[in-house]
Design a protein around this motif. Sequence first.
Motif, PDB file in Angstrom:
ATOM      1  N   GLU A  60       0.824  -1.209   0.000  1.00 42.52           N
ATOM      2  CA  GLU A  60       0.000   0.000   0.000  1.00 42.52           C
ATOM      3  C   GLU A  60       0.858   1.259   0.000  1.00 42.52           C
ATOM      4  OE1 GLU A  60      -3.703   1.867   2.633  1.00 42.52           O
ATOM      5  OE2 GLU A  60      -1.991   0.917   3.595  1.00 42.52           O
ATOM      6  N   GLY A  61       2.082   1.134   0.538  1.00 44.99           N
ATOM      7  CA  GLY A  61       2.971   2.283   0.595  1.00 44.99           C
ATOM      8  C   GLY A  61       2.744   3.188   1.786  1.00 44.99           C
ATOM      9  N   GLN A  62       2.247   2.607   2.910  1.00 39.09           N
ATOM     10  CA  GLN A  62       1.949   3.417   4.080  1.00 39.09           C
ATOM     11  C   GLN A  62       2.603   2.834   5.325  1.00 39.09           C
ATOM     12  OE1 GLN A  62       0.448   6.276   3.815  1.00 39.09           O
ATOM     13  NE2 GLN A  62      -0.132   6.019   1.654  1.00 39.09           N
ATOM     14  N   ASP A  63       2.824   3.714   6.300  1.00 36.29           N
ATOM     15  CA  ASP A  63       3.374   3.340   7.600  1.00 36.29           C
ATOM     16  C   ASP A  63       2.265   3.474   8.641  1.00 36.29           C
ATOM     17  OD1 ASP A  63       4.618   3.786  10.294  1.00 36.29           O
ATOM     18  OD2 ASP A  63       6.444   3.434   9.150  1.00 36.29           O
ATOM     19  N   PRO A  64       2.102   2.499   9.545  1.00 37.99           N
ATOM     20  CA  PRO A  64       0.990   2.591  10.503  1.00 37.99           C
ATOM     21  C   PRO A  64       1.115   3.751  11.480  1.00 37.99           C
ATOM     22  CG  PRO A  64       2.432   0.749  11.035  1.00 37.99           C
ATOM     23  CD  PRO A  64       2.854   1.243   9.695  1.00 37.99           C
ATOM     24  N   ASN A  65       2.321   4.266  11.686  1.00 38.32           N
ATOM     25  CA  ASN A  65       2.522   5.330  12.664  1.00 38.32           C
ATOM     26  C   ASN A  65       2.819   6.686  12.028  1.00 38.32           C
ATOM     27  OD1 ASN A  65       2.227   3.531  14.888  1.00 38.32           O
ATOM     28  ND2 ASN A  65       4.335   2.852  14.605  1.00 38.32           N
ATOM     29  N   ALA A  66       2.711   6.774  10.699  1.00 36.73           N
ATOM     30  CA  ALA A  66       2.997   8.034  10.004  1.00 36.73           C
ATOM     31  C   ALA A  66       1.773   8.950  10.050  1.00 36.73           C
ATOM     32  CB  ALA A  66       3.409   7.763   8.562  1.00 36.73           C
ATOM     33  N   PHE A  67       1.977  10.209  10.447  1.00 37.65           N
ATOM     34  CA  PHE A  67       0.900  11.195  10.520  1.00 37.65           C
ATOM     35  C   PHE A  67       0.756  11.894   9.165  1.00 37.65           C
ATOM     36  CE2 PHE A  67       1.723  10.271  14.811  1.00 37.65           C
ATOM     37  CZ  PHE A  67       0.682  10.734  15.597  1.00 37.65           C
ATOM     38  N   GLY A  85     -14.462   8.278   5.179  1.00 36.02           N
ATOM     39  CA  GLY A  85     -13.272   8.342   6.016  1.00 36.02           C
ATOM     40  C   GLY A  85     -11.990   8.567   5.273  1.00 36.02           C
ATOM     41  N   GLY A  86     -12.055   9.099   4.052  1.00 30.77           N
ATOM     42  CA  GLY A  86     -10.834   9.396   3.302  1.00 30.77           C
ATOM     43  C   GLY A  86     -10.295   8.229   2.502  1.00 30.77           C
ATOM     44  N   ILE A  87     -11.169   7.297   2.106  1.00 31.34           N
ATOM     45  CA  ILE A  87     -10.716   6.162   1.297  1.00 31.34           C
ATOM     46  C   ILE A  87     -10.229   6.660  -0.063  1.00 31.34           C
ATOM     47  CG2 ILE A  87     -11.499   4.084   0.071  1.00 31.34           C
ATOM     48  CD1 ILE A  87     -13.335   3.512   2.381  1.00 31.34           C
ATOM     49  N   SER A  88      -9.079   6.159  -0.469  1.00 30.51           N
ATOM     50  CA  SER A  88      -8.496   6.551  -1.756  1.00 30.51           C
ATOM     51  C   SER A  88      -7.550   5.459  -2.220  1.00 30.51           C
ATOM     52  CB  SER A  88      -7.744   7.886  -1.625  1.00 30.51           C
ATOM     53  OG  SER A  88      -6.623   7.750  -0.761  1.00 30.51           O
ATOM     54  N   GLY A  89      -6.934   5.680  -3.363  1.00 29.65           N
ATOM     55  CA  GLY A  89      -5.974   4.704  -3.873  1.00 29.65           C
ATOM     56  C   GLY A  89      -4.744   4.585  -3.001  1.00 29.65           C
ATOM     57  N   ASP A  90      -4.398   5.663  -2.299  1.00 33.39           N
ATOM     58  CA  ASP A  90      -3.242   5.622  -1.396  1.00 33.39           C
ATOM     59  C   ASP A  90      -3.599   5.116  -0.011  1.00 33.39           C
ATOM     60  OD1 ASP A  90      -1.528   6.657  -3.351  1.00 33.39           O
ATOM     61  OD2 ASP A  90      -2.079   8.730  -2.848  1.00 33.39           O
ATOM     62  N   HIS A  91      -4.846   5.284   0.373  1.00 33.79           N
ATOM     63  CA  HIS A  91      -5.306   4.853   1.705  1.00 33.79           C
ATOM     64  C   HIS A  91      -6.553   3.998   1.503  1.00 33.79           C
ATOM     65  CE1 HIS A  91      -2.517   7.680   3.637  1.00 33.79           C
ATOM     66  NE2 HIS A  91      -2.859   8.527   2.684  1.00 33.79           N
ATOM     67  N   TRP A  92      -6.343   2.686   1.484  1.00 39.58           N
ATOM     68  CA  TRP A  92      -7.370   1.744   1.055  1.00 39.58           C
ATOM     69  C   TRP A  92      -8.606   1.753   1.942  1.00 39.58           C
ATOM     70  CZ3 TRP A  92      -3.485  -2.866   0.193  1.00 39.58           C
ATOM     71  CH2 TRP A  92      -2.665  -2.551  -0.905  1.00 39.58           C
ATOM     72  N   LEU A  93      -8.435   1.992   3.231  1.00 40.83           N
ATOM     73  CA  LEU A  93      -9.576   2.013   4.155  1.00 40.83           C
ATOM     74  C   LEU A  93      -9.745   3.375   4.823  1.00 40.83           C
ATOM     75  CD1 LEU A  93      -9.242  -1.494   5.892  1.00 40.83           C
ATOM     76  CD2 LEU A  93     -10.733  -0.825   3.994  1.00 40.83           C
ATOM     77  N   GLY A  94      -9.123   4.386   4.277  1.00 41.59           N
ATOM     78  CA  GLY A  94      -9.233   5.721   4.837  1.00 41.59           C
ATOM     79  C   GLY A  94      -8.161   5.998   5.876  1.00 41.59           C
ATOM     80  N   VAL A  95      -8.347   7.093   6.617  1.00 40.69           N
ATOM     81  CA  VAL A  95      -7.360   7.523   7.610  1.00 40.69           C
ATOM     82  C   VAL A  95      -8.055   7.805   8.938  1.00 40.69           C
ATOM     83  CG1 VAL A  95      -5.809   8.501   5.884  1.00 40.69           C
ATOM     84  CG2 VAL A  95      -7.576   9.951   6.899  1.00 40.69           C
ATOM     85  N   GLU A  96      -7.251   7.851   9.987  1.00 41.12           N
ATOM     86  CA  GLU A  96      -7.761   8.184  11.309  1.00 41.12           C
ATOM     87  C   GLU A  96      -8.138   9.659  11.404  1.00 41.12           C
ATOM     88  OE1 GLU A  96      -5.716   5.253  14.638  1.00 41.12           O
ATOM     89  OE2 GLU A  96      -4.842   7.204  14.213  1.00 41.12           O
ATOM     90  N   ASP A 102      -2.872   5.945   8.505  1.00 37.90           N
ATOM     91  CA  ASP A 102      -3.556   5.037   7.588  1.00 37.90           C
ATOM     92  C   ASP A 102      -4.288   3.946   8.372  1.00 37.90           C
ATOM     93  OD1 ASP A 102      -3.791   4.097   4.644  1.00 37.90           O
ATOM     94  OD2 ASP A 102      -3.168   2.306   5.743  1.00 37.90           O
ATOM     95  N   LEU A 103      -5.574   3.784   8.115  1.00 39.67           N
ATOM     96  CA  LEU A 103      -6.384   2.817   8.849  1.00 39.67           C
ATOM     97  C   LEU A 103      -6.052   1.379   8.473  1.00 39.67           C
ATOM     98  CD1 LEU A 103     -10.068   4.085   9.231  1.00 39.67           C
ATOM     99  CD2 LEU A 103      -8.447   3.443  11.002  1.00 39.67           C
ATOM    100  N   PHE A 104      -5.836   1.123   7.201  1.00 40.84           N
ATOM    101  CA  PHE A 104      -5.525  -0.245   6.783  1.00 40.84           C
ATOM    102  C   PHE A 104      -4.240  -0.735   7.459  1.00 40.84           C
ATOM    103  CE2 PHE A 104      -3.180  -3.126   3.958  1.00 40.84           C
ATOM    104  CZ  PHE A 104      -4.095  -4.155   3.842  1.00 40.84           C
ATOM    105  N   ALA A 105      -3.226   0.106   7.463  1.00 39.83           N
ATOM    106  CA  ALA A 105      -1.953  -0.287   8.072  1.00 39.83           C
ATOM    107  C   ALA A 105      -2.120  -0.547   9.564  1.00 39.83           C
ATOM    108  CB  ALA A 105      -0.902   0.799   7.829  1.00 39.83           C
TER     109      ALA A 105
END
Length: 336
Positions: A60-67, A85-96, A102-105
Motif C-alpha cells: 500500500e505504501g503506508q506506515d501505521p505510525n505516520a501522521f 473516512g478518506g478512502i483513496s488509492g493511497d489509503h485503502w480504508l481511509g485515515v484516522e 492510515d487505517l488499513f496499516a
Amino acid sequence: MSSEVLLASEAGAAQVAAPASGARQFWRRLRAQRAVTVAAVVFALLVFVALAAPLLTALEGQDPNAFHPALVDSAAGGVPKGSFGGISGDHWLGVEPQTGRDLFARLVYGARVSLGVAFIATLVQVFIGVGLGLLAALGGRWADQVISRFTDVVVALPLLVIGLGLIAIVPDSVPRPVLITAVIAVVGWSGTSKIVRSSALSLKSLDYVSAARLSGWGKLAVARRELLPALAAPVITYGVLLVPANVSIEAALSFLGVGIKPPTPSWGQMLTDANTWYQSAPTYLLLPAGFLFVTVLSLTVVGEGVRTALDPRAASRLKVGVTSRKDAKSRKEAAK
C-alpha cells in the motif's frame, strides 16, 4: 467462562469414555460441517493478514505510525477529508481522524497484536492447566485438595478486574503485549485445570491405566503415555474455545485504557479512540469492530466444529444429518 467450562467438561467426558476415532475420521467430520469450513477459511485469511502485515503495508505504501495532517480537516475538528473516512488509492480504508494515520496499516498491525496475545495466552493457559490438573489427579489426596481449592479461588477471580488492577500499577517500561498475555494466562488457566483433573480421575479407573500402574510405571510415565493422549481431545476443544475469549479480553482491556499503549496499534485501542468519532467518522469505529466481530465469530464456529468432530455423540448426529441430506438429494434426482 463457567458455561464454557461446563460445555467442554461434557464434551471431555464423552471423549474420555469413547475410543479414539483417528485423525482421518476427525478431519472428515470437520469438513462435513460447511459453516466450519467457511469460518476456518475466514480465520486463515485473518492470520495471513496479520503475518503479512509488513508486506501488505509496503504494498500500500503506508506506515501505521505516520501522521498525515493534510488528509484531515482541522477546521471541522479533524474529520478525514473525502468520502467514507478518506478512502483513496493511497489509503485503502481511509485515515484516522485528527492524526491522518492510515487505517488499513493500523488494522493489519493491530491484528498481529490481538491475535498474538490471544494465541500465546491460550498456550500458557493450557500448559499450566494441564500440569496442575494432572498433578491434582495423580498427586494424592492432599495434593488434590490443595490444588482444587486453589483452582476454585482462581475461578472466582474476576479476570477483567484483576487485569485492570495489575496493569494499572505496572510501570510503562514493561511491554504491554507481554503484560496482557501474562495476566490473561495466569488468571485464566483454571478452566483447563478443572477439565483435565475430572477427565484424568475418570481415566484412572480404566483397566489399561490401572494395569500400567500395577506393572510398576511411575506417575510421570502414566501421565505421559496413557493419560495425555486420551486427554488431547477435551484439551484441544477447550483450547480452541479459549482463543476467541482471549481476543475479546485483550480488546476489552485496551478499550478500557489499560491495554496496548500508543503508538502500538490494537483493535481495542482503536475502538477506544473511535468513541468520540462514531457520528462524524463512523468507518473509524466500524472497521476495527467488524474485524474483531469476524475474528471472534469465526473462531467460535471453528471451536464448536472441533467439539462436534471430537465428541462421538455429536459426531454420530452429524453423520446421520449428512446421510439424510444425501438420501434426500438422491430421492430428488430419482424423482426427476
